[in-house]
Design an enzyme around this catalytic site. Sequence first.
Site, short mmCIF file in Angstrom:
data_model
loop_
_atom_site.label_atom_id
_atom_site.label_comp_id
_atom_site.label_asym_id
_atom_site.label_seq_id
_atom_site.Cartn_x
_atom_site.Cartn_y
_atom_site.Cartn_z
N HIS A 36 -6.88 -5.52 3.20
CA HIS A 36 -5.68 -4.95 3.81
C HIS A 36 -5.06 -5.98 4.77
O HIS A 36 -5.76 -6.51 5.63
CB HIS A 36 -6.02 -3.72 4.66
CG HIS A 36 -6.59 -2.56 3.90
ND1 HIS A 36 -5.85 -1.45 3.56
CD2 HIS A 36 -7.85 -2.32 3.41
CE1 HIS A 36 -6.61 -0.58 2.91
NE2 HIS A 36 -7.83 -1.09 2.81
N ASP A 55 0.85 -1.19 0.00
CA ASP A 55 0.00 0.00 0.00
C ASP A 55 0.89 1.24 0.00
O ASP A 55 1.86 1.32 0.76
CB ASP A 55 -0.90 -0.03 1.24
CG ASP A 55 -2.03 0.97 1.17
OD1 ASP A 55 -1.75 2.18 0.96
OD2 ASP A 55 -3.19 0.57 1.31
N HIS A 60 -10.49 -5.29 -2.24
CA HIS A 60 -9.14 -5.54 -1.74
C HIS A 60 -9.18 -5.80 -0.25
O HIS A 60 -10.07 -5.32 0.46
CB HIS A 60 -8.21 -4.36 -2.04
CG HIS A 60 -8.77 -3.06 -1.58
ND1 HIS A 60 -9.72 -2.35 -2.30
CD2 HIS A 60 -8.54 -2.34 -0.46
CE1 HIS A 60 -10.04 -1.25 -1.65
NE2 HIS A 60 -9.35 -1.23 -0.52
P1 AMP Z 1 -9.76 1.46 0.96
O1 AMP Z 1 -9.84 2.78 1.67
O2 AMP Z 1 -10.02 0.27 1.81
O3 AMP Z 1 -10.59 1.46 -0.31
O4 AMP Z 1 -8.23 1.31 0.57
C1 AMP Z 1 -7.64 1.75 -0.59
C2 AMP Z 1 -6.16 1.67 -0.36
O5 AMP Z 1 -5.49 1.71 -1.62
C3 AMP Z 1 -5.59 2.81 0.48
O6 AMP Z 1 -5.00 2.29 1.66
C4 AMP Z 1 -4.57 3.47 -0.45
O7 AMP Z 1 -3.43 3.89 0.23
C5 AMP Z 1 -4.26 2.35 -1.44
N1 AMP Z 1 -3.81 2.76 -2.75
C6 AMP Z 1 -4.39 3.66 -3.58
N2 AMP Z 1 -3.69 3.75 -4.73
C7 AMP Z 1 -2.66 2.88 -4.63
C8 AMP Z 1 -1.58 2.51 -5.50
N3 AMP Z 1 -1.42 3.06 -6.71
N4 AMP Z 1 -0.70 1.57 -5.07
C9 AMP Z 1 -0.85 1.02 -3.85
N5 AMP Z 1 -1.84 1.32 -2.99
C10 AMP Z 1 -2.73 2.24 -3.37
#
Ligand code: AMP
Length: 135
Positions: free
Chosen positions: A101, A30, A99
């Site tokens: 975490h 992330d 996704h």
């Molecule tokens: P959520 O809030 O559960 O939808 O989590 C989305 C996650 O995606 C967040 O923790 C972001 O930091 C992560 N994220 C967004 N864009 C990217 C990227 N290009 N590469 C890696 N992580 C990302």
Amino acid sequence: MSNCIFCSIVAGDIPSQKVYEDERFLAFLDIFPASKGHTLVIPKEHHVDIHAIPADTYGAMASVAKNVADLLMNKLLSEGTTIMQMNREAGWQTVFHLHMHVIPRWSGDNLHKPWDIKAATDEELEAVLQEIQRL
Ligand code: AMP
Ligand code: ZN
């Protein structure tokens, strides 16, 4: 799916730091980590959220997350693991490609539970159970 950042990562159009990959799933770091090694596990196929994905695919993704959690614990010597999986805006989802975490944890790492602890009464629990079980 066009316009999906995680589909672009799967396609290789956006770079990522890959922790694990197989035919159906990808795990990558992330970019806004809650802790060292914070990893996202995604299905390569685009599914919006838990309500849109077949149950067996979700189960297979959870298996990958378990293996990633073990890997991170072994390599980073973390002391615990928090798994989070947000669904829809009301469930704090911000990227609408499902996704999971995987967040390595250490005691004293200063992360906090996102809800306040408040006991429910027996009546409240009984009422919600009836609502869930109503035909
Ligand atoms: P959520 O809030 O559960 O939808 O989590 C989305 C996650 O995606 C967040 O923790 C972001 O930091 C992560 N994220 C967004 N864009 C990217 C990227 N290009 N590469 C890696 N992580 C990302
Ligand atoms: Zn997608």
